[in-house]
Design an enzyme around this catalytic site. Structure first.
Site, PDB file in Angstrom:
ATOM      1  N   THR A 126      28.867  40.740  28.047  1.00  0.00           N
ATOM      2  CA  THR A 126      28.148  41.095  27.841  1.00  0.00           C
ATOM      3  C   THR A 126      27.799  41.963  29.326  1.00  0.00           C
ATOM      4  OG1 THR A 126      26.751  39.458  27.426  1.00  0.00           O
ATOM      5  CG2 THR A 126      27.437  41.313  25.829  1.00  0.00           C
ATOM      6  N   ASP A 136      36.682  35.799  41.974  1.00  0.00           N
ATOM      7  CA  ASP A 136      34.849  34.846  42.015  1.00  0.00           C
ATOM      8  C   ASP A 136      34.802  33.810  42.523  1.00  0.00           C
ATOM      9  OD1 ASP A 136      34.030  32.884  39.546  1.00  0.00           O
ATOM     10  OD2 ASP A 136      33.732  33.429  37.951  1.00  0.00           O
ATOM     11  N   ASP A 154      34.786  30.064  41.122  1.00  0.00           N
ATOM     12  CA  ASP A 154      36.701  29.773  40.637  1.00  0.00           C
ATOM     13  C   ASP A 154      36.724  29.203  42.251  1.00  0.00           C
ATOM     14  OD1 ASP A 154      36.467  29.434  37.793  1.00  0.00           O
ATOM     15  OD2 ASP A 154      37.323  31.577  37.546  1.00  0.00           O
TER      16      ASP A 154
HETATM   17  C1  PRP Z   1      28.223  34.727  39.846  1.00  0.00           C
HETATM   18  C2  PRP Z   1      28.155  34.069  40.670  1.00  0.00           C
HETATM   19  C3  PRP Z   1      26.389  34.749  40.019  1.00  0.00           C
HETATM   20  C4  PRP Z   1      26.562  35.764  39.228  1.00  0.00           C
HETATM   21  C5  PRP Z   1      26.104  37.217  40.059  1.00  0.00           C
HETATM   22  O1  PRP Z   1      28.581  33.174  38.524  1.00  0.00           O
HETATM   23  O2  PRP Z   1      28.034  33.284  40.846  1.00  0.00           O
HETATM   24  O3  PRP Z   1      26.216  33.539  39.840  1.00  0.00           O
HETATM   25  O4  PRP Z   1      27.771  35.845  38.472  1.00  0.00           O
HETATM   26  O5  PRP Z   1      26.863  38.332  38.584  1.00  0.00           O
HETATM   27  P1  PRP Z   1      25.446  39.171  38.138  1.00  0.00           P
HETATM   28  O6  PRP Z   1      24.846  39.374  39.437  1.00  0.00           O
HETATM   29  O7  PRP Z   1      26.653  40.424  37.413  1.00  0.00           O
HETATM   30  O8  PRP Z   1      24.441  37.859  37.347  1.00  0.00           O
HETATM   31  P2  PRP Z   1      29.379  33.024  37.388  1.00  0.00           P
HETATM   32  O9  PRP Z   1      28.672  33.945  36.185  1.00  0.00           O
HETATM   33  O10 PRP Z   1      30.970  33.482  37.057  1.00  0.00           O
HETATM   34  O11 PRP Z   1      29.609  31.439  37.017  1.00  0.00           O
HETATM   35  P3  PRP Z   1      29.465  30.466  37.719  1.00  0.00           P
HETATM   36  O12 PRP Z   1      28.578  30.252  39.413  1.00  0.00           O
HETATM   37  O13 PRP Z   1      29.474  29.164  36.878  1.00  0.00           O
HETATM   38  O14 PRP Z   1      31.139  30.242  37.813  1.00  0.00           O
HETATM   39  N1  URA Z   2      30.837  36.953  40.212  1.00  0.00           N
HETATM   40  C1  URA Z   2      31.235  35.802  40.812  1.00  0.00           C
HETATM   41  O1  URA Z   2      31.700  35.284  41.252  1.00  0.00           O
HETATM   42  N2  URA Z   2      32.049  37.612  41.392  1.00  0.00           N
HETATM   43  C2  URA Z   2      31.510  38.847  41.411  1.00  0.00           C
HETATM   44  O2  URA Z   2      32.032  39.588  42.263  1.00  0.00           O
HETATM   45  C3  URA Z   2      30.939  38.897  40.510  1.00  0.00           C
HETATM   46  C4  URA Z   2      29.881  37.807  39.821  1.00  0.00           C
END
Ligand code: PRP
Ligand code: URA
Length: 209
Positions: free
Chosen positions: A108, A200, A203
């Site tokens: 989502t 990511d 990651d």
């Molecule tokens: C990533 C990133 C942001 C988010 C951005 O986190 O670090 O928090 O996605 O996406 P958005 O602007 O569309 O919300 P992620 O959900 O991958 O979690 P993580 O930091 O635990 O890997």
């Molecule tokens: N979160 C990430 O880590 N990378 C992207 O490009 C978008 C969301």
């Protein structure tokens, strides 16, 4: 309407290039994020108010400036935002650190909150929310809302790379929150990833996949 600052300092731009590069490994990626955050922190603290104090050098008594005003709080959005904390703590070692745990549901793309822990005096602090990626903006908006619901009043958002969609969403939902970034990229792909972006961020920081 909140303001958007893009830090175009050559050192920041140079390091962001290597952060983006898919051949940059985890250790180097983490170090570069740390370094860029410190450089951005130098710019973000530029308007901190000063007050005069009196000190004695080995030679004479003199007036000199120290930082005045509100205390700072750093709020990384877990997990990737954690990679930006040490870089700022080098400049603001007395800052307290709150945490907002959110992940983006891969289907989502909606943020799911799982943890919030903040300094008790959050309402009195100038807060810098950190997250390397501002993609749809859902996570940043949810984190800022969570902070405001707990009394936060004075917030800045600091990201490495932002998509136009994310900037628009934060500006619409939180027009009082200025946004500080190293780059604004082109668009989001069908999976909600920033293009060209860096992949990511969580990651790449922590070597997971
Ligand atoms: C990533 C990133 C942001 C988010 C951005 O986190 O670090 O928090 O996605 O996406 P958005 O602007 O569309 O919300 P992620 O959900 O991958 O979690 P993580 O930091 O635990 O890997
Ligand atoms: N979160 C990430 O880590 N990378 C992207 O490009 C978008 C969301």
């Amino acid at each position: 309407m909140s303001r958007v600052y893009v830090f175009d300092h050559p050192l920041i731009q140079h390091k962001v290039t290597f952060i983006r590069d898919k051949n940059t490994g985890t250790k180097e990626f983490r170090e570069l994020v740390d370094e860029v955050t410190t450089l951005m922190g130098y710019e973000i603290t530029r308007e901190m108010p000063l007050e005069e104090t009196t000190i004695e050098t080995p030679v004479a008594t003199c007036k000199s400036n120290v930082i005045a005003g509100k205390k700072v709080g750093l709020v990384p959005i877990l997990r990737a935002g954690l990679g930006m904390v040490d870089g700022l703590m080098k400049l603001i070692p007395a800052a307290k650190v709150g945490h907002v745990g959110l992940y983006r549901d891969p289907e989502t793309l909606q943020p799911v909150e799982y943890y919030v822990k903040l300094p008790s005096d959050v309402a009195e602090r100038e807060l810098i929310v950190t997250d390397p990626m501002l993609a749809t903006g859902g996570s940043a908006v949810a984190a800022i809302t969570a902070l405001k619901n707990r009394g936060a009043k004075n917030l800045k958002l600091m990201c490495l790379i932002a998509a136009p969609e994310g900037i628009k969403m934060v500006q619409e939902e939180h027009p009082d929150v200025d946004i500080y970034v190293a780059a604004i990229d082109e668009y989001l792909n069908d999976h909600g990833y920033i293009v060209p972006g860096l992949g990511d961020a969580g990651d790449r920081l922590y070597g997971t996949k």
